[in-house]
Design an enzyme around this catalytic site. Structure first.
Site, PDB file in Angstrom:
ATOM      1  N   ASP A 162       0.841  -1.182   0.000  1.00 32.12           N
ATOM      2  CA  ASP A 162       0.000   0.000   0.000  1.00 32.12           C
ATOM      3  C   ASP A 162       0.883   1.240   0.000  1.00 32.12           C
ATOM      4  O   ASP A 162       1.986   1.233   0.544  1.00 32.12           O
ATOM      5  CB  ASP A 162      -0.933   0.016   1.222  1.00 32.12           C
ATOM      6  CG  ASP A 162      -0.167   0.088   2.528  1.00 32.12           C
ATOM      7  OD1 ASP A 162       0.009   1.202   3.065  1.00 32.12           O
ATOM      8  OD2 ASP A 162       0.289  -0.962   3.021  1.00 32.12           O
ATOM      9  N   SER A 163       0.405   2.293  -0.654  1.00 27.98           N
ATOM     10  CA  SER A 163       1.102   3.576  -0.704  1.00 27.98           C
ATOM     11  C   SER A 163       2.523   3.399  -1.246  1.00 27.98           C
ATOM     12  O   SER A 163       2.700   2.908  -2.353  1.00 27.98           O
ATOM     13  CB  SER A 163       1.087   4.229   0.683  1.00 27.98           C
ATOM     14  OG  SER A 163       1.423   5.585   0.614  1.00 27.98           O
ATOM     15  N   ALA A 164       3.560   3.720  -0.472  1.00 24.90           N
ATOM     16  CA  ALA A 164       4.932   3.523  -0.945  1.00 24.90           C
ATOM     17  C   ALA A 164       5.205   2.055  -1.248  1.00 24.90           C
ATOM     18  O   ALA A 164       5.981   1.724  -2.150  1.00 24.90           O
ATOM     19  CB  ALA A 164       5.927   4.040   0.087  1.00 24.90           C
TER      20      ALA A 164
END
Length: 318
Positions: A162-164
């Protein structure tokens, strides 16, 4: 004024401060949950060192009620945190992954890559690639991890984050095309609210200048690049970025959240992938009314559970 208090040289609000004496203070994601057996989900976990030279480690998860003869899909997971906060020990991540492992019936490796600014990029990518290779070493019994040997179906391997962490999953799937990880079949990548960005605003970004400026600063903090937020590492559709057709898998799922400042970048990634010469199948899941990493903040909320059902279905489809 307290003259004994160290002077701040750089701040990434509301997450981190760097002081002139070199001290780094993380203001978020510092809590620690130990690996253990989770009675709520029936999932057990343990920590292991992957690369002693760098200290890179991982937390392994498995359902406790799986027959010894049954091999499960393997998910290699990369946590979020803009490359500079959080860890595999973060209680929020630990709880989310317990629930995901139970729902999807998988074995999961959560990678604790080194963080900026102590370890600027590309350290996180290199650590994550080393973890992927470590997992692959178990194909020919070259690895020594008992939770993987004979327990995972190495023809059903997924990169996820998720995200990075979703950003990392994308770049590893690109790298795996020209650097095959022997014996493992990378079936797909799971991208939850991916952290991609760009210099020129798209979609709703121009309507939210405060949050746009905040996200602009994240990347410039972790990556010294003369291209800024159009560096191909953060903008996968920028000029000079590797073609999306080079993904070394045949399935991709992208999850975006309706209130997330990053949502239009996730949509753009999905749309660009569909239009590219990549021959795989892509799908997108849009969760309305939620913000960035809502599933980490409350993994048991109705919309997080729905998203995890979508991910479980994606992993286990034939």
């Amino acid at each position: 004024m307290d003259s004994s208090r160290p002077e701040v040289s750089h701040e990434v609000p509301p997450y981190l401060r760097v002081y002139k004496d070199g001290t780094i203070e993380r203001l978020f994601g510092n809590e620690v949950a130990p690996a253990s057996f989770d009675h709520q989900t029936g999932v057990e976990s343990k920590d292991t060192v992957i690369t002693p030279e760098t200290g890179v480690s991982a937390r392994l998860y498995r359902p406790s009620n799986t027959p010894n003869s049954q091999k499960l899909p393997l998910v290699v997971y990369f946590h979020g945190g803009a490359f500079f906060i959080s860890s595999i020990s973060d209680p929020k991540y630990h709880h989310f992954l317990n629930v995901l492992v139970a729902k999807a019936k998988i074995i999961l490796i959560s990678v604790d890559y080194r963080r900026a600014p102590e370890h600027p990029l590309p350290a996180a990518y290199e650590d994550s690639w080393a973890a992927f290779q470590w997992a692959a070493s178990h194909v020919s019994d070259g690895g020594a991890e008992s939770w993987l040997l004979g327990k995972v179906d190495l023809s059903k391997v997924f990169l996820a984050g998720d995200s990075a962490g979703a950003n990392i999953a994308h770049h590893l799937a690109i790298r795996a095309r020209s650097n095959p990880v022997g014996g493992m079949k990378l079936r797909g990548i799971i991208m939850i609210q991916p952290y991609f960005w760009g210099e020129i605003p798209i979609g709703s970004e121009s309507q939210d200048p405060v949050r746009k400026a905040m996200v602009d600063g994240w990347w410039r903090f972790v990556c010294l690049s003369d291209r800024g937020n159009d560096d191909p590492l953060i903008n996968p559709v920028a000029d000079g970025a590797p073609s999306l057709s080079g993904l070394a898998c045949d399935r991709v799922i992208v999850c975006v959240a309706g209130k997330d400042i990053l949502r239009d970048r996730g949509r753009l990634y999905y749309e660009s992938l569909v239009k590219s010469e990549w021959l795989g199948k892509a799908e997108i899941v849009e969760i309305e009314g939620e913000d960035h990493v809502f599933h980490i903040m409350d993994p048991n909320c109705e919309k997080a559970l729905y998203m995890m059902e979508c991910l479980a279905s994606f992993i286990n489809q034939e």
